[in-house]
Design a protein around this motif. Structure first.
Motif, PDB file in Angstrom:
ATOM      1  N   TRP A  42     -24.441 -58.782 -15.483  1.00  0.00           N
ATOM      2  CA  TRP A  42     -22.986 -58.806 -15.574  1.00  0.00           C
ATOM      3  C   TRP A  42     -22.479 -57.707 -16.502  1.00  0.00           C
ATOM      4  CZ3 TRP A  42     -19.579 -62.241 -13.175  1.00  0.00           C
ATOM      5  CH2 TRP A  42     -20.187 -63.260 -12.439  1.00  0.00           C
ATOM      6  N   GLY A  43     -21.384 -57.087 -16.096  1.00  0.00           N
ATOM      7  CA  GLY A  43     -20.748 -56.061 -16.900  1.00  0.00           C
ATOM      8  C   GLY A  43     -19.358 -55.788 -16.369  1.00  0.00           C
ATOM      9  N   PHE A  44     -18.789 -54.716 -16.842  1.00  0.00           N
ATOM     10  CA  PHE A  44     -17.444 -54.339 -16.407  1.00  0.00           C
ATOM     11  C   PHE A  44     -17.517 -53.545 -15.111  1.00  0.00           C
ATOM     12  CE2 PHE A  44     -17.292 -54.782 -21.011  1.00  0.00           C
ATOM     13  CZ  PHE A  44     -16.281 -55.720 -21.132  1.00  0.00           C
ATOM     14  N   PRO A  45     -16.488 -53.616 -14.284  1.00  0.00           N
ATOM     15  CA  PRO A  45     -16.450 -52.779 -13.087  1.00  0.00           C
ATOM     16  C   PRO A  45     -16.473 -51.305 -13.495  1.00  0.00           C
ATOM     17  CG  PRO A  45     -14.644 -54.378 -13.090  1.00  0.00           C
ATOM     18  CD  PRO A  45     -15.276 -54.439 -14.434  1.00  0.00           C
ATOM     19  N   GLY A  46     -17.165 -50.509 -12.717  1.00  0.00           N
ATOM     20  CA  GLY A  46     -17.211 -49.085 -13.034  1.00  0.00           C
ATOM     21  C   GLY A  46     -18.193 -48.355 -12.140  1.00  0.00           C
ATOM     22  N   GLY A  47     -18.335 -47.083 -12.410  1.00  0.00           N
ATOM     23  CA  GLY A  47     -19.243 -46.267 -11.625  1.00  0.00           C
ATOM     24  C   GLY A  47     -19.103 -44.809 -11.983  1.00  0.00           C
ATOM     25  N   HIS A  48     -19.572 -43.975 -11.090  1.00  0.00           N
ATOM     26  CA  HIS A  48     -19.572 -42.532 -11.314  1.00  0.00           C
ATOM     27  C   HIS A  48     -18.167 -41.943 -11.265  1.00  0.00           C
ATOM     28  CE1 HIS A  48     -23.760 -43.136  -9.851  1.00  0.00           C
ATOM     29  NE2 HIS A  48     -23.994 -42.337 -10.879  1.00  0.00           N
ATOM     30  N   VAL A  49     -17.955 -40.931 -12.083  1.00  0.00           N
ATOM     31  CA  VAL A  49     -16.740 -40.137 -12.024  1.00  0.00           C
ATOM     32  C   VAL A  49     -16.984 -39.075 -10.954  1.00  0.00           C
ATOM     33  CG1 VAL A  49     -15.210 -38.568 -13.274  1.00  0.00           C
ATOM     34  CG2 VAL A  49     -16.237 -40.536 -14.463  1.00  0.00           C
ATOM     35  N   GLU A  50     -16.094 -39.016  -9.990  1.00  0.00           N
ATOM     36  CA  GLU A  50     -16.230 -38.054  -8.893  1.00  0.00           C
ATOM     37  C   GLU A  50     -15.677 -36.688  -9.310  1.00  0.00           C
ATOM     38  OE1 GLU A  50     -17.890 -38.815  -6.251  1.00  0.00           O
ATOM     39  OE2 GLU A  50     -18.000 -40.979  -6.580  1.00  0.00           O
ATOM     40  N   MET A  51     -16.174 -35.640  -8.681  1.00  0.00           N
ATOM     41  CA  MET A  51     -15.695 -34.296  -8.962  1.00  0.00           C
ATOM     42  C   MET A  51     -14.188 -34.228  -8.726  1.00  0.00           C
ATOM     43  SD  MET A  51     -16.777 -31.420 -10.068  1.00  0.00           S
ATOM     44  CE  MET A  51     -18.536 -31.390  -9.778  1.00  0.00           C
ATOM     45  N   GLY A  52     -13.455 -33.694  -9.679  1.00  0.00           N
ATOM     46  CA  GLY A  52     -12.020 -33.517  -9.552  1.00  0.00           C
ATOM     47  C   GLY A  52     -11.177 -34.671 -10.054  1.00  0.00           C
ATOM     48  N   GLU A  53     -11.792 -35.793 -10.460  1.00  0.00           N
ATOM     49  CA  GLU A  53     -11.002 -36.891 -11.001  1.00  0.00           C
ATOM     50  C   GLU A  53     -11.340 -37.084 -12.473  1.00  0.00           C
ATOM     51  OE1 GLU A  53     -11.671 -40.690  -9.022  1.00  0.00           O
ATOM     52  OE2 GLU A  53     -13.785 -40.648  -9.479  1.00  0.00           O
ATOM     53  N   THR A  54     -10.371 -37.595 -13.202  1.00  0.00           N
ATOM     54  CA  THR A  54     -10.626 -37.904 -14.603  1.00  0.00           C
ATOM     55  C   THR A  54     -11.366 -39.239 -14.693  1.00  0.00           C
ATOM     56  OG1 THR A  54      -8.588 -39.159 -14.926  1.00  0.00           O
ATOM     57  CG2 THR A  54      -8.472 -36.737 -15.245  1.00  0.00           C
ATOM     58  N   ALA A  55     -11.940 -39.501 -15.854  1.00  0.00           N
ATOM     59  CA  ALA A  55     -12.610 -40.779 -16.059  1.00  0.00           C
ATOM     60  C   ALA A  55     -11.607 -41.929 -15.977  1.00  0.00           C
ATOM     61  CB  ALA A  55     -13.337 -40.785 -17.397  1.00  0.00           C
ATOM     62  N   MET A  56     -10.376 -41.689 -16.392  1.00  0.00           N
ATOM     63  CA  MET A  56      -9.354 -42.739 -16.304  1.00  0.00           C
ATOM     64  C   MET A  56      -9.015 -43.046 -14.845  1.00  0.00           C
ATOM     65  SD  MET A  56      -6.947 -41.872 -19.561  1.00  0.00           S
ATOM     66  CE  MET A  56      -6.216 -43.483 -19.796  1.00  0.00           C
ATOM     67  N   GLN A  57      -8.895 -42.009 -14.035  1.00  0.00           N
ATOM     68  CA  GLN A  57      -8.647 -42.219 -12.605  1.00  0.00           C
ATOM     69  C   GLN A  57      -9.830 -42.936 -11.962  1.00  0.00           C
ATOM     70  OE1 GLN A  57      -8.100 -38.073 -11.681  1.00  0.00           O
ATOM     71  NE2 GLN A  57      -5.859 -38.249 -11.614  1.00  0.00           N
ATOM     72  N   ALA A  58     -11.032 -42.538 -12.332  1.00  0.00           N
ATOM     73  CA  ALA A  58     -12.240 -43.156 -11.775  1.00  0.00           C
ATOM     74  C   ALA A  58     -12.325 -44.632 -12.151  1.00  0.00           C
ATOM     75  CB  ALA A  58     -13.485 -42.412 -12.247  1.00  0.00           C
ATOM     76  N   ALA A  59     -11.923 -44.973 -13.371  1.00  0.00           N
ATOM     77  CA  ALA A  59     -11.962 -46.374 -13.798  1.00  0.00           C
ATOM     78  C   ALA A  59     -11.065 -47.229 -12.906  1.00  0.00           C
ATOM     79  CB  ALA A  59     -11.548 -46.497 -15.261  1.00  0.00           C
ATOM     80  N   ALA A  60      -9.837 -46.757 -12.664  1.00  0.00           N
ATOM     81  CA  ALA A  60      -8.913 -47.509 -11.808  1.00  0.00           C
ATOM     82  C   ALA A  60      -9.439 -47.594 -10.381  1.00  0.00           C
ATOM     83  CB  ALA A  60      -7.527 -46.865 -11.835  1.00  0.00           C
ATOM     84  N   ARG A  61     -10.006 -46.503  -9.873  1.00  0.00           N
ATOM     85  CA  ARG A  61     -10.555 -46.495  -8.508  1.00  0.00           C
ATOM     86  C   ARG A  61     -11.729 -47.461  -8.394  1.00  0.00           C
ATOM     87  NH1 ARG A  61     -14.938 -44.317  -6.961  1.00  0.00           N
ATOM     88  NH2 ARG A  61     -15.057 -42.747  -8.612  1.00  0.00           N
ATOM     89  N   GLU A  62     -12.661 -47.387  -9.325  1.00  0.00           N
ATOM     90  CA  GLU A  62     -13.843 -48.258  -9.281  1.00  0.00           C
ATOM     91  C   GLU A  62     -13.450 -49.727  -9.411  1.00  0.00           C
ATOM     92  OE1 GLU A  62     -17.047 -47.818  -8.693  1.00  0.00           O
ATOM     93  OE2 GLU A  62     -17.175 -45.633  -8.649  1.00  0.00           O
ATOM     94  N   LEU A  63     -12.474 -50.012 -10.269  1.00  0.00           N
ATOM     95  CA  LEU A  63     -11.980 -51.379 -10.418  1.00  0.00           C
ATOM     96  C   LEU A  63     -11.462 -51.897  -9.083  1.00  0.00           C
ATOM     97  CD1 LEU A  63     -11.127 -53.808 -12.237  1.00  0.00           C
ATOM     98  CD2 LEU A  63      -8.949 -52.599 -12.531  1.00  0.00           C
ATOM     99  N   MET A  64     -10.645 -51.099  -8.419  1.00  0.00           N
ATOM    100  CA  MET A  64     -10.091 -51.489  -7.116  1.00  0.00           C
ATOM    101  C   MET A  64     -11.199 -51.669  -6.084  1.00  0.00           C
ATOM    102  SD  MET A  64      -7.647 -52.322  -5.082  1.00  0.00           S
ATOM    103  CE  MET A  64      -6.067 -51.935  -5.786  1.00  0.00           C
ATOM    104  N   GLU A  65     -12.142 -50.733  -6.029  1.00  0.00           N
ATOM    105  CA  GLU A  65     -13.224 -50.808  -5.046  1.00  0.00           C
ATOM    106  C   GLU A  65     -14.116 -52.027  -5.257  1.00  0.00           C
ATOM    107  OE1 GLU A  65     -13.738 -45.974  -4.379  1.00  0.00           O
ATOM    108  OE2 GLU A  65     -15.404 -47.106  -5.238  1.00  0.00           O
TER     109      GLU A  65
END
Length: 153
Positions: A42-65
């Motif tokens: 168990w942990g927090f939702p998350g994953g890789h930061v994709e090329m061209g996105e910030t880590a903040m954008q990636a956090a919101a995307r991974e959370l949604m996914e």
């Protein structure tokens, strides 16, 4: 020693920490990993930061996914280093995870993508529920809770 499919340097990832108060307690969203590495943990939702996105954008995307929850990234909280070693202590993989505090916008956690389970967990109960937790989950949840409370004033 690296495996053939592992990168030669640390990989940038991100985790989304969403705090919400209900039922008289502060909660965060946790997911149970459905895939390796650490399937079942168990942990927090998350994953890789994709090329061209910030880590903040990636956090919101991974959370949604992973959960179907929409949230707005508020700020960086801290970083978490994850270093996987084999039996001889050789580094197999290394991740630098940015921890992003997010404001809940809508939705309830439903497991999707590579999450086996997803739920709101009271911060006060994270370490007493018997969940197999990834490194620093309790510590990060308490840090997020304190910062979220300060921002909510």
């Amino acid at each position: 020693m690296r495996t053939a499919d592992s990168p030669a340097r640390p990989v940038l990832g991100t985790i989304a920490v969403v705090c919400r108060h209900f039922g008289g307690q502060d909660h965060v969203i946790l997911v149970q990993r459905g895939k390796e590495p650490k399937a079942g943990w168990w942990g927090f939702p998350g994953g890789h930061v994709e090329m061209g996105e910030t880590a903040m954008q990636a956090a919101a995307r991974e959370l949604m996914e992973e959960t179907g929850v929409a949230a707005t990234p508020l700020e960086y909280l801290t970083n978490v280093d994850v270093i996987s070693r084999d039996a001889t202590e050789a580094v197999q993989r290394q991740y630098l995870l940015t921890v992003v505090l997010c404001e809940h916008q809508g939705g309830e956690p439903v497991p999707a993508d590579d999450a086996e389970q997803a739920e709101w967990v009271p911060v006060a109960e994270i370490e007493s529920r018997g969940l197999q937790l990834l490194d620093q989950v309790g510590e990060v949840a308490r840090l997020a809770q304190a910062r979220w409370r300060a921002l909510s004033r």
